[in-house]
Design a protein around this motif. Structure first.
Motif, PDB file in Angstrom:
ATOM      1  N   ALA A  90       0.842  -1.196   0.000  1.00 51.72           N
ATOM      2  CA  ALA A  90       0.000   0.000   0.000  1.00 51.72           C
ATOM      3  C   ALA A  90       0.876   1.244   0.000  1.00 51.72           C
ATOM      4  O   ALA A  90       1.943   1.268   0.623  1.00 51.72           O
ATOM      5  N   ARG A  91       0.417   2.284  -0.681  1.00 48.67           N
ATOM      6  CA  ARG A  91       1.198   3.515  -0.804  1.00 48.67           C
ATOM      7  C   ARG A  91       0.388   4.696  -0.295  1.00 48.67           C
ATOM      8  O   ARG A  91      -0.810   4.792  -0.525  1.00 48.67           O
ATOM      9  N   GLN A  92       1.056   5.587   0.423  1.00 49.55           N
ATOM     10  CA  GLN A  92       0.453   6.853   0.826  1.00 49.55           C
ATOM     11  C   GLN A  92       1.247   7.977   0.179  1.00 49.55           C
ATOM     12  O   GLN A  92       2.461   8.089   0.390  1.00 49.55           O
ATOM     13  N   VAL A  93       0.579   8.797  -0.614  1.00 49.72           N
ATOM     14  CA  VAL A  93       1.205   9.990  -1.172  1.00 49.72           C
ATOM     15  C   VAL A  93       1.160  11.077  -0.106  1.00 49.72           C
ATOM     16  O   VAL A  93       0.092  11.452   0.376  1.00 49.72           O
ATOM     17  N   LEU A  94       2.324  11.583   0.271  1.00 47.88           N
ATOM     18  CA  LEU A  94       2.434  12.530   1.375  1.00 47.88           C
ATOM     19  C   LEU A  94       2.395  13.978   0.904  1.00 47.88           C
ATOM     20  O   LEU A  94       1.792  14.832   1.558  1.00 47.88           O
ATOM     21  N   SER A  95       3.066  14.265  -0.197  1.00 43.89           N
ATOM     22  CA  SER A  95       3.167  15.641  -0.680  1.00 43.89           C
ATOM     23  C   SER A  95       3.197  15.638  -2.197  1.00 43.89           C
ATOM     24  O   SER A  95       3.706  14.700  -2.818  1.00 43.89           O
ATOM     25  N   LEU A  96       2.669  16.697  -2.780  1.00 44.06           N
ATOM     26  CA  LEU A  96       2.801  16.948  -4.207  1.00 44.06           C
ATOM     27  C   LEU A  96       3.690  18.165  -4.397  1.00 44.06           C
ATOM     28  O   LEU A  96       3.571  19.143  -3.660  1.00 44.06           O
ATOM     29  N   TYR A  97       4.580  18.095  -5.369  1.00 47.60           N
ATOM     30  CA  TYR A  97       5.482  19.205  -5.659  1.00 47.60           C
ATOM     31  C   TYR A  97       5.130  19.805  -7.012  1.00 47.60           C
ATOM     32  O   TYR A  97       4.983  19.083  -8.002  1.00 47.60           O
ATOM     33  N   VAL A  98       4.994  21.125  -7.036  1.00 45.14           N
ATOM     34  CA  VAL A  98       4.723  21.865  -8.262  1.00 45.14           C
ATOM     35  C   VAL A  98       5.865  22.860  -8.456  1.00 45.14           C
ATOM     36  O   VAL A  98       6.688  23.051  -7.557  1.00 45.14           O
TER      37      VAL A  98
END
Length: 268
Positions: A90-98
């Motif tokens: 299972a994966r948790q996306v913690l942050s998105l970078y723009v």
């Protein structure tokens, strides 16, 4: 000194026009504090190598996992994310970078090996352009440039606030509310770096990635997006997000952009 790399089979070239890739972070920081030319120069002098990564890669990180972490990355163009995978897969996306986001500063650990054991990985989502920044030189620049230091402090506080809002979404917002909040937040962040509009923006994120960020299954997220479309609130189609009724979405998500936008022109 530590360098950064991605798998060797990935097509990469080093950018030669360095000046063309130094604007995103400055634009981001100018939203918090107008930087004098001298302080902007100090920031730019801390930049190192610049790359173009032509395809999405699973992980970007130091060449030598035991080497001390001496550099961070600035995302100049494209999208990336930080994520943590469990032994179950299972994966948790913690942050998105723009564009304009600083990746890996301040460092969470002293070596890449420690970061991999106790922290997260960073992956590119689209073709990206990134710059290395030396941590020692950046620290020296912050000591000599008070407005830059305040802007960087604000940027770190904003990153923490984004994580707090994500935690609130996962714990207290229902699926429709957390989805609406996610897209509204992205809209404000993109506008702060000169991309997108108040009612529409380009979004290359897959439903699998968004569902891993929101703690939903891909099937559940698909149902939620359909509900929001039928309700006349939100349309996601062919890589574009359109707010059909932004005010209603703001109410649904209980969204207040003050934690994101120092420039009140960007606030909801």
């Amino acid at each position: 000194a530590m360098g950064w790399a991605v798998p060797s089979e990935i097509a990469i070239r080093e950018a030669t026009d360095l000046a063309a890739f130094r604007g995103s972070l400055s634009l981001e920081l100018d939203q918090r504090e107008t930087l004098p030319s001298g302080e902007r120069t100090r920031l730019q002098l801390s930049f190192g190598k610049h790359w173009i990564v032509h395809v999405a890669v699973e992980r970007i990180g130091p060449v030598d996992s035991a080497a001390a972490i001496t550099r961070a990355l600035i995302l100049q163009k494209g999208w990336a994310c930080a994520h943590r995978s469990l032994p179950s897969g299972a994966r948790q996306v913690l942050s998105l970078y723009v564009p304009g986001d600083l990746i890996g500063y301040p460092p969470a650990s002293s070596t890449s090996q420690e970061a991999g054991a106790y922290g997260h990985n960073v992956s590119t989502i689209t073709e990206t352009e990134v710059s290395e920044v030396g941590l020692d030189r950046l620290t020296e620049a912050l000591a000599m440039a008070p407005r830059l230091a305040r802007a960087m402090f604000w940027d770190a506080a904003r990153a923490n606030a984004i994580l707090e809002e994500r935690l609130i979404s996962l714990g207290r917002r229902n699926a429709r509310g957390r989805t609406a909040h996610f897209y509204l937040e992205l809209s404000v962040r993109l506008r702060s770096c000169g991309q997108g509009h108040a009612s529409r923006f380009r979004c290359p994120l897959s439903q699998d990635l968004i569902s891993d960020a929101l703690g939903l299954s891909a099937e559940h997220l698909n149902r939620v997006l359909k509900q929001l479309r039928i309700a006349g609130l939100l349309q996601v189609r062919k890589g574009w997000v359109e707010f059909v009724n932004r005010d209603a979405l703001v109410r649904l998500a209980d969204f207040d952009s003050d934690y994101l936008a120092a420039n009140t022109d960007l606030a909801v």
